[in-house]
Design a protein around this motif. Sequence first.
Motif, short mmCIF file in Angstrom:
data_model
loop_
_atom_site.label_atom_id
_atom_site.label_comp_id
_atom_site.label_asym_id
_atom_site.label_seq_id
_atom_site.Cartn_x
_atom_site.Cartn_y
_atom_site.Cartn_z
N VAL A 1 -6.12 4.19 -2.66
CA VAL A 1 -4.75 3.78 -2.37
C VAL A 1 -4.79 2.39 -1.74
CG1 VAL A 1 -2.66 4.27 -1.04
CG2 VAL A 1 -3.97 6.16 -2.02
N GLN A 2 -4.19 1.43 -2.41
CA GLN A 2 -4.12 0.07 -1.89
C GLN A 2 -2.68 -0.22 -1.47
OE1 GLN A 2 -4.42 -3.51 -4.50
NE2 GLN A 2 -6.20 -3.99 -3.23
N ILE A 3 -2.48 -0.35 -0.16
CA ILE A 3 -1.14 -0.64 0.35
C ILE A 3 -0.94 -2.15 0.32
CG2 ILE A 3 0.43 -0.41 2.31
CD1 ILE A 3 -1.17 2.06 3.16
N VAL A 4 -0.04 -2.60 -0.55
CA VAL A 4 0.23 -4.03 -0.71
C VAL A 4 1.13 -4.54 0.40
CG1 VAL A 4 1.13 -5.78 -2.29
CG2 VAL A 4 -0.07 -3.77 -3.21
N GLU A 5 2.15 -3.76 0.74
CA GLU A 5 3.08 -4.13 1.81
C GLU A 5 3.10 -3.02 2.86
OE1 GLU A 5 4.47 -6.97 2.04
OE2 GLU A 5 4.17 -7.76 0.01
N HIS A 6 2.76 -3.37 4.10
CA HIS A 6 2.76 -2.38 5.18
C HIS A 6 4.14 -2.25 5.81
CE1 HIS A 6 -1.59 -1.53 5.38
NE2 HIS A 6 -1.70 -2.76 4.92
N THR A 7 4.99 -3.25 5.58
CA THR A 7 6.37 -3.21 6.08
C THR A 7 7.30 -3.73 4.97
OG1 THR A 7 6.29 -5.45 7.01
CG2 THR A 7 5.66 -3.63 8.46
N LEU A 8 8.56 -3.40 5.10
CA LEU A 8 9.55 -3.88 4.14
C LEU A 8 10.72 -4.46 4.94
CD1 LEU A 8 9.96 -3.94 1.07
CD2 LEU A 8 11.30 -1.85 1.29
N GLU A 9 11.08 -5.69 4.63
CA GLU A 9 12.16 -6.36 5.36
C GLU A 9 13.50 -6.06 4.72
OE1 GLU A 9 11.98 -10.57 7.34
OE2 GLU A 9 12.92 -10.81 5.38
N ILE A 10 14.43 -5.62 5.58
CA ILE A 10 15.78 -5.30 5.10
C ILE A 10 16.82 -5.91 6.04
CG2 ILE A 10 15.08 -3.13 4.02
CD1 ILE A 10 16.34 -1.65 6.42
N THR A 11 18.02 -6.09 5.51
CA THR A 11 19.17 -6.47 6.32
C THR A 11 20.05 -5.24 6.44
OG1 THR A 11 19.09 -8.75 5.52
CG2 THR A 11 21.14 -8.02 6.51
N VAL A 12 20.37 -4.85 7.68
CA VAL A 12 21.02 -3.56 7.91
C VAL A 12 21.80 -3.59 9.22
CG1 VAL A 12 18.97 -2.67 9.09
CG2 VAL A 12 20.56 -1.05 8.03
N GLU A 13 22.80 -2.75 9.33
CA GLU A 13 23.48 -2.58 10.62
C GLU A 13 22.52 -1.89 11.59
OE1 GLU A 13 27.22 -0.63 10.31
OE2 GLU A 13 27.99 -1.98 8.77
N PRO A 14 22.46 -2.33 12.84
CA PRO A 14 21.50 -1.78 13.80
C PRO A 14 21.56 -0.26 13.92
CG PRO A 14 22.51 -3.74 14.70
CD PRO A 14 23.25 -3.43 13.43
N GLU A 15 22.75 0.31 13.80
CA GLU A 15 22.89 1.76 13.94
C GLU A 15 22.18 2.52 12.82
OE1 GLU A 15 25.32 -0.38 14.05
OE2 GLU A 15 26.26 -0.23 16.02
N HIS A 16 21.86 1.83 11.72
CA HIS A 16 21.28 2.50 10.56
C HIS A 16 19.83 2.11 10.31
CE1 HIS A 16 25.71 2.74 9.16
NE2 HIS A 16 25.37 3.85 9.79
N ILE A 17 19.18 1.48 11.30
CA ILE A 17 17.78 1.09 11.12
C ILE A 17 16.89 2.34 11.08
CG2 ILE A 17 15.81 -0.13 12.13
CD1 ILE A 17 17.79 -2.01 13.48
N PRO A 18 16.13 2.53 10.01
CA PRO A 18 15.22 3.69 9.96
C PRO A 18 13.95 3.40 10.73
CG PRO A 18 15.05 2.42 7.94
CD PRO A 18 16.12 1.75 8.76
N GLU A 19 13.31 4.46 11.25
CA GLU A 19 12.05 4.27 11.96
C GLU A 19 10.94 3.88 10.99
OE1 GLU A 19 11.00 7.57 14.38
OE2 GLU A 19 12.60 7.21 15.83
N ALA A 20 11.01 4.38 9.75
CA ALA A 20 10.00 4.05 8.75
C ALA A 20 10.51 4.46 7.38
CB ALA A 20 8.68 4.77 9.05
N PHE A 21 9.92 3.87 6.35
CA PHE A 21 10.17 4.28 4.98
C PHE A 21 8.96 5.11 4.51
CE2 PHE A 21 12.73 0.22 4.64
CZ PHE A 21 13.95 0.87 4.58
N GLU A 22 9.22 6.26 3.93
CA GLU A 22 8.13 7.11 3.43
C GLU A 22 8.10 7.02 1.90
OE1 GLU A 22 7.80 11.75 3.39
OE2 GLU A 22 7.12 11.05 5.36
N VAL A 23 6.94 6.67 1.37
CA VAL A 23 6.79 6.61 -0.09
C VAL A 23 5.63 7.52 -0.49
CG1 VAL A 23 7.72 4.28 -0.30
CG2 VAL A 23 5.28 4.58 0.04
N SER A 24 5.81 8.23 -1.60
CA SER A 24 4.81 9.20 -2.05
C SER A 24 4.09 8.70 -3.29
CB SER A 24 5.47 10.55 -2.34
OG SER A 24 4.52 11.45 -2.88
#
Length: 202
Positions: free
Chosen positions: A126-149
């Motif tokens: 498993v090669q993780i190319v991006e460890h984070t993903l940048e998004i523009t979002v309202e602060p109330e809707h910021i997720p703690e993490a994105f889970e990909v399978s």
Amino acid sequence: MTAVKQIEASARAQVGKGAARAVRRQGLTPAVIYGGGAAPEAIALDANKTRLLIYGGHFLTTLFEISVDGKKTRVIPRDYQLDPVKDFPIHVDFLRVAAGQTVTVEVPIHVVGQDASPGVKNGGLVQIVEHTLEITVEPEHIPEAFEVSVAGLQIGGTLEASVIKLPQGAKLTVGSDATIVTIVPPMVDEEPAEAEAEEVKA
């Protein structure tokens, strides 16, 4: 989604390097609240509590409500500095956020499903190319993490940003075709015959 956390702070009358050092000697961390069309506000935070918040994870994607002398301000951390030797916080920058305002944040990516990936079972990595993903979002809707399978992925298979389920009103700052993770072939050791030939040449 990230819950709003409460922080108690005190106002700082003095600013500058000398004043900041004096604040730190009192066991406090100097900080500033800026943005929102208002003047910057110099504050001081409890250093130990601030350190716990930073090392607790998700600090830069957490929405806080800072109370200064009873006045509450909703903010999100934008940056912090740590002492290079002792690793305690020496300064924090907070951005004021209003209802409906969006912010740009980097959200961690957690990869799961390795046990159900045919590619991994066949020796792929498993090669993780991006460890984070940048998004523009309202602060109330910021997720703690994105889970990909990666379940079901063969060797050579990839997952792109388009697989991410974005929060309400959120937008990617990268293209939806940006590769997040891929299954690469197993590492192949150098052929013994070639290795022996190299030794003979040496």
